[in-house]
Design an enzyme around this catalytic site. Structure first.
Site, short mmCIF file in Angstrom:
data_model
loop_
_atom_site.label_atom_id
_atom_site.label_comp_id
_atom_site.label_asym_id
_atom_site.label_seq_id
_atom_site.Cartn_x
_atom_site.Cartn_y
_atom_site.Cartn_z
N TYR A 58 -6.22 7.29 3.60
CA TYR A 58 -6.76 5.42 2.87
C TYR A 58 -5.94 4.81 2.41
CZ TYR A 58 -5.78 2.53 -0.76
OH TYR A 58 -4.79 1.49 -1.53
N GLU A 106 0.87 -0.96 -0.02
CA GLU A 106 0.15 0.46 0.51
C GLU A 106 0.49 1.61 -0.09
OE1 GLU A 106 -2.36 0.38 -1.09
OE2 GLU A 106 -3.02 -1.81 -0.31
N ASP A 151 -9.77 5.02 -2.48
CA ASP A 151 -9.09 5.82 -3.25
C ASP A 151 -9.02 6.66 -4.99
OD1 ASP A 151 -9.65 3.66 -5.14
OD2 ASP A 151 -7.02 3.71 -5.82
#
Length: 342
Positions: free
Chosen positions: A131, A48, A149
């Site tokens: 996020y 991520e 996102d």
DNA sequence: GAGGCGTGGCG
DNA sequence: TCGCCAAGCCT
């Protein structure tokens, strides 16, 4: 976060997950749907961070190298800063690499080497924003977090035909998405929406005819999906100029480390002056153009005989420059010099 | 809220 | 060619 799930919401999540079961992209950091495997929070987090504002294609190789070299958060926390920064070279947004290390060390020092399993706990760590906290909570820990996102923003803005311009639309988008998040398989749901945005509900030329939620997509019905979400206009980029110094001695090159804050912070670099609006007087031995997010730069390379006494740096073997981990800007210059000298 | 912060690929 | 864009975060 979670909520009463209406009949239509179940239907939406069902269609999204059904599509994902058939069409999920195979990615190095992803557990295939229904495989029964358990995700490793460390790998989910690593992916991520790398994927922030960065394409899947660009990340894949870096993810493989990082997880092979530092297979756990304990390994990463014990790594040398310079090694991690060099390994990140070329991926961009170098504050991510500095925060990656700070986060790994915080997890080891403050959390016994285990990532927090809640959104709030994750959100408090360096480099983890709204996020990423939601994505890791959902994908690694099965929390029904509302993951938003740019892909998901686009999918929801179109499906609900939210015409408010970004960033104001974020509130509406989040409110529209929240009741759709299933308590079952929330991680797959988030990844499915991102895959949908990346492969079908694309910024330009969306493939609406094969979309699993086409039937109730309001923008599709109106025929203006491609115009959503509405984004603010971009500002013009200024052009700047700078000097870099080629200081060579006994087949070694003098390299410095840039300050932790600001452009290319913490990275090895060629020494040089400040970047200014006007071009330098000297023509130099090489010149490259480079485009950053908020300005374009022309860098002129000038030969110098000795390091500036005040500059802290290190002699690096010219034969092993790749290992120095120079950002792309400087790689362009060293590549050009390599061409010239053969 | 707006601006700083990289890079490479694509139409 | 060049503007747009990619699983954002921090200040």
């Amino acid at each position: 976060m979670s909520v009463q799930t209406s009949h239509s919401a179940e239907n939406f999540a069902g269609r999204i997950l059904g599509w994902y079961d058939r069409a999920a992209r195979v990615l190095p950091w992803r557990i295939p749907p229904n495989s029964g495997h358990v995700p490793d929070p460390y790998r989910v987090w690593m992916a991520e961070i790398m994927l922030q504002q960065t394409t899947v294609a660009a990340v894949a190789g870096y993810f493989e190298r990082f997880t092979a070299r530092w297979p756990s958060v304990q390994h990463l926390a014990a790594a040398d800063d310079a090694d991690v920064m060099a390994a990140w070279a070329g991926l961009g947004y170098y504050a991510r690499a500095r925060n990656l290390l700070a986060c790994a060390r915080a997890v080891v020092r403050d959390h016994g080497g285990h990532f927090p399993d809640s959104e709030a706990g994750l959100r408090a760590l360096p480099g983890i924003g709204d996020y990423t906290a939601a994505a890791v909570a959902s994908i690694a820990f099965g929390r029904a977090a509302v993951v938003v996102d740019a892909n998901i923003e686009r999918v929801i803005a179109r499906h609900r035909r939210i015409t408010t311009p970004l960033p104001m639309a974020k509130r509406e988008i989040r409110a529209a998405l929240a009741p759709l998040v299933p308590n079952d398989r929330p991680g797959d749901f988030a990844q499915a929406l991102m895959d949908l945005g990346a492969t079908i509900c694309t910024p330009r030329g969306p493939a609406c005819v094969i979309c699993p939620v086409m039937t109730d997509c309001m923008a599709r019905a109106r025929g203006d999906a491609e115009s959503l979400p509405v984004k603010p206009p971009k500002k013009a980029k200024p052009h700047r100029h700078g000097l870099a110094y080629w200081i060579e001695e006994a087949d070694r090159l003098w390299l410095v480390r840039r300050p932790d804050k600001g452009m290319l912070g913490g990275m090895r670099a060629l020494p040089g002056g400040a970047w200014e609006d006007d071009p330098p007087a000297e023509s130099g031995i090489a010149r490259i153009d480079h485009s950053f997010t908020h300005f374009d730069l022309t860098l002129t390379l000038v030969r110098r005989e000795v390091p500036l006494s005040a500059a802290e740096g290190e002699w690096w073997p010219l034969s092993d420059l790749d290992a120095a981990g120079l950002p792309t800007l400087y790689r362009k210059l060293t590549d050009k010099m390599r061409e010239k000298d053969g």
